[in-house]
Design an enzyme around this catalytic site. Structure first.
Site, PDB file in Angstrom:
ATOM      1  N   ARG A 299       0.891  -1.164   0.000  1.00 29.41           N
ATOM      2  CA  ARG A 299       0.000   0.000   0.000  1.00 29.41           C
ATOM      3  C   ARG A 299       0.932   1.218   0.000  1.00 29.41           C
ATOM      4  O   ARG A 299       2.140   1.110   0.040  1.00 29.41           O
ATOM      5  CB  ARG A 299      -1.016  -0.013   1.163  1.00 29.41           C
ATOM      6  CG  ARG A 299      -0.700  -0.790   2.375  1.00 29.41           C
ATOM      7  CD  ARG A 299       0.438  -0.220   3.146  1.00 29.41           C
ATOM      8  NE  ARG A 299       0.243   1.187   3.416  1.00 29.41           N
ATOM      9  CZ  ARG A 299       1.179   2.065   3.678  1.00 29.41           C
ATOM     10  NH1 ARG A 299       2.452   1.685   3.677  1.00 29.41           N
ATOM     11  NH2 ARG A 299       0.920   3.322   3.915  1.00 29.41           N
TER      12      ARG A 299
ATOM     13  N   ASP B 217      -1.710  10.783  -1.751  1.00 25.29           N
ATOM     14  CA  ASP B 217      -2.077   9.798  -2.778  1.00 25.29           C
ATOM     15  C   ASP B 217      -2.380  10.439  -4.114  1.00 25.29           C
ATOM     16  O   ASP B 217      -2.358   9.783  -5.152  1.00 25.29           O
ATOM     17  CB  ASP B 217      -3.277   8.983  -2.312  1.00 25.29           C
ATOM     18  CG  ASP B 217      -2.850   8.076  -1.182  1.00 25.29           C
ATOM     19  OD1 ASP B 217      -2.753   8.555  -0.045  1.00 25.29           O
ATOM     20  OD2 ASP B 217      -2.565   6.898  -1.458  1.00 25.29           O
TER      21      ASP B 217
END
Ligand code: MRU
Length: 362
Positions: free
Chosen positions: A53, A242
């Site tokens: 991740r 992100d």
């Protein structure tokens, strides 16, 4: 990054030159387990189930996922299917699409017979580029920490949210690269680590890697940051992202926005570390345009952990029948961001600031 003296990246090619190996982050902080990815489906599952991740590492894994897919079917249709399968794994981190587009651009004009070798080569380059970009942004960010130390002549306290460290990238990290560079150059510092419910990336991953590197740190409940800032116990915040829009809006792990608000109210500088593949030049307004991942409500209603005798356990913390919702990310508007730390230097979180560092995107 070294773990007990052994250098590691978070993703690498196995000795057979085909299998991809990763650290299974769902087993941290308790166990260091290496997983082998042998197919497109393995790569997609590793992203979806968060064995890997963090935006840059999601991109790197997707790149290798395309290479694994090419081994099975390197035709145009095969690559297109692989692109769609990988793209569907997680919606928010733009590095995923960036890496898939890079792979497609490198492969689609080649004869089918040359695509497997080229895919592994481009995926390896993407990993090397991520490591180099993060090392460079780390130097720029360390200069900011050094300025604070020069002015204050004491240990510098840095607050971070989620895990934007080595484990979220191929190497170095984004928010934590400046921390590692500053720490390694001898600047005394201490990191406040937000636990980052519901998946606890701060408590389990950030604390784990700071601990491996010997960086002084303290894990805090997610709601502690405002109190610490009111009492002068935070000199600066550094987080990852992100997806950052061309206007400088920053999408990051849920709770980042609240830290930015508290930082603004207390005159604490709020910085964001990002390699350029995390900038989405197609999007202007982060709040309205970035898709926010919603994960299983079970991550909210239950807590996972280990008993003292090493058994994995899951404990329910909500009453039966109470609904829960689990948004993975939020957007911090550019006006709350002191600066964006990139591989090309630090800029204002604004269209002008970003275009100044990346004029080729203007
Ligand atoms: O849901 P995750 O663990 O993938 O979220 C990770 C983050 O929010 C990070 O802060 C972000 O990806 C930046 S990584 C250098």
């Amino acid at each position: 990054m070294k773990i007990n003296g052994t250098p590691y990246r978070t993703i690498w090619l196995a000795k057979d030159g085909k299998t991809v190996e990763i650290i299974d982050q769902t087993r941290l902080p308790h166990e260091l387990v290496v997983m082998a990815l042998r197919s497109l489906d393995d790569a997609a599952r590793s992203i979806k189930d968060m064995w890997v991740r963090g935006a840059p590492l999601i991109g790197a894994t997707a790149a290798y996922g395309m290479a694994l897919a090419a081994v099975g079917d390197a035709s145009d249709a095969g690559l297109e299917r692989a692109y769609q399968v990988l793209h569907a794994t997680r919606p928010t981190a733009i590095n995923l699409k960036w890496a898939l587009d890079e792979m497609m651009a490198a492969l689609k004009t080649l004869p089918v017979g040359e695509r497997i070798g080229a895919a592994y080569q481009r995926a390896a380059e993407i990993c090397d580029e991520d490591s180099a970009q993060n090392a460079a942004l780390g130097e720029h960010g360390a200069a900011i920490i050094a300025e604070h130390h020069k002015a204050k002549r004491r240990t510098i306290n840095i607050l971070t949210h989620c895990n934007a460290g080595w484990l979220a990238t191929v190497d170095w990290g984004t928010a934590l690269a400046p921390v590692y560079k500053a720490f390694d150059s001898g600047i005394p510092l201490h990191v406040w680590v937000d636990e980052t419910r519901p998946r606890n990336q701060g408590a389990s991953l950030t604390a784990r890697e700071l601990n491996w590197h010997g960086v002084p740190h303290t894990v805090i409940a997610d709601n502690t940051g405002g109190h610490l800032m009111q009492h002068g116990m935070v000199d600066l915040c550094i987080v990852g992202t992100d997806r950052t829009t061309r206007n400088g809006d920053v999408c990051n792990k849920i709770g980042t926005y609240l830290k930015a608000l508290a930082a603004r109210d207390n005159d604490v500088p709020f910085y964001v570390g990002l390699p350029s593949p995390t900038i989405d030049w197609t999007v202007a307004d982060g709040v309205r345009e970035i898709p926010i991942e919603e994960r299983s409500a079970r991550e909210q209603t239950h807590i996972f952990g280990r008993t003292e005798d090493g058994q994995v356990c899951e404990v329910q913390v909500t009453p039966d029948g109470s609904p829960a919702v689990n948004y993975g990310f939020d957007v911090t508007p550019a006006r709350l961001v002191t600066g964006l730390i990139t591989e090309r230097g630090v800029c204002e979180a604004s269209p002008e600031g970003l275009r100044g560092l990346f004029p080729e995107r203007a």
